[in-house]
Design an enzyme around this catalytic site. Structure first.
Site, PDB file in Angstrom:
ATOM      1  CG  ASP A 132     -40.385  56.826  11.371  1.00  0.00           C
ATOM      2  OD1 ASP A 132     -40.122  57.583  12.330  1.00  0.00           O
ATOM      3  OD2 ASP A 132     -41.346  57.039  10.606  1.00  0.00           O
ATOM      4  CB  SER A 133     -35.608  58.561  11.128  1.00  0.00           C
ATOM      5  OG  SER A 133     -36.676  59.195  10.448  1.00  0.00           O
TER       6      SER A 133
END
Length: 335
Positions: A132-133
């Site tokens: 993810d981020s």
């Protein structure tokens, strides 16, 4: 009649064969489109100048020669530039995507040289990073945690996230399939229900539903997965699919297990490192334990703790990414 030397002929630009890191789509007009974070393209040549052509409507793109940054183009649109004045000899030119683009894509058009094209040299080691981020490097260049959406975009440099740092330490090619805000079964704050990271993973470009073409040449020795922060960092809301946290945890473990089993079937040579923060590491350990019978010896875990989270919105800072890269490098070197 005027006499004198004839004007020099313009350079005869010859296309370079390229080596591509990451998923791309061949464009009908020529070149390749790319949207996943961290995509890079390299060419090798003998000569003193190279022409670089690409189009980047929103992305920031770095151009380097022999590992030395020559320019960063910040959402420039179409670029056609020549980097000259190089010493005679062999050089490697590279373009790489620094920012995250969740919609649309950039296009690499060509490297061209007024010299001798050489075949690129792919690296022997390959690592895939799924996440993810945190994996994207969201806001890692920021000196403050308070950021606008535009600042998040502009202060993200995926090349300085833990994945590329690990790959550089191990002289490995890498691929990053990561999307900020997406989880294993649940996205941040319950957004975009039904479209988790495993849902996006098969795509050639994350914002386009078209699947990636078969890629028999991509055979990573290691696959690193870091997913769970978005699943568990916000409270469940009325109307979401799971009745309570226990149900969410069970769904997370089940989907994670199936995702790794599918990856392992398609990449039987790969070893898996499942990464998790304190928030969800207990769930990751249970997934790894459940996979032990089927994938014994191919799965291990790595816990992320004591990070300063000084990047945008409490994401890892540059120092955090270096720390995680050191941990991963040591873990992979235990092979």
């Amino acid at each position: 009649m005027l006499t004198g030397a004839a004007p020099p002929e313009p350079p005869r630009w010859v296309p370079l064969p390229v080596h591509i890191g990451g998923r791309v789509v061949v464009a009908p007009e020529g070149g390749v489109d790319f949207g996943w974070p961290g995509v890079y393209i390299e060419g090798r040549f003998e000569g003193t100048a190279v022409r670089v052509r690409f189009a980047a409507p929103t992305d920031h793109i770095r151009v380097s020669i022999d590992g030395v940054e020559r320019a960063i183009f910040r959402a420039p649109g179409k670029v056609d530039t020549v980097i000259g004045g190089l010493a005679a000899g062999t050089h490697i030119v590279r373009v790489e995507k620094l920012t995250e683009s969740q919609a649309g894509a950039s296009r690499f058009i060509a490297f061209e040289v007024a010299g001798k094209p050489l075949a690129p040299r792919p690296r022997v080691r390959r690592i895939e990073f799924i996440g993810d981020s945190f994996t994207v490097g969201y806001g890692n260049m920021s000196a403050t945690t308070a950021c606008t959406g535009e600042e998040v975009h502009d202060r993200t440099d995926t090349s300085q996230a833990f994945g590329p740092l690990t790959a550089r330490a191990l002289d490995a090619d890498y691929r990053i399939n990561a999307f900020s805000g997406f989880g294993m079964v649940r996205n941040y704050d319950g957004n975009v229900p039904g479209e988790s990271l495993p849902f996006l993973y098969p795509r050639a470009i994350p914002g386009d539903a078209a699947p990636a073409a078969a890629d028999a040449g991509w055979r990573p020795q290691t696959i690193v997965i870091n997913l769970g922060g978005n699943d568990f960092s916000t409270a469940l809301k009325p109307g979401e699919h799971w009745a309570d946290t226990a149900a969410l945890e069970a769904a997370y473990r089940g989907r994670y297990t199936a995702f790794v089993e599918d990856l392992a079937a398609r990449q039987p040579q790969a070893r898996f490192i499942l990464v998790g923060s304190d928030l969800f590491f207990a769930q990751v350990e249970q997934v790894a334990a459940g996979l032990e019978t089927a994938l014994g010896g191919r799965v291990e875990t790595l816990r992320l703790t004591a990070l300063d989270l000084g990047g945008c919105h409490g994401h890892p800072s540059l120092a955090d990414h270096r720390r995680v890269a050191d941990l991963l490098t040591r873990a992979i070197n235990r092979d």
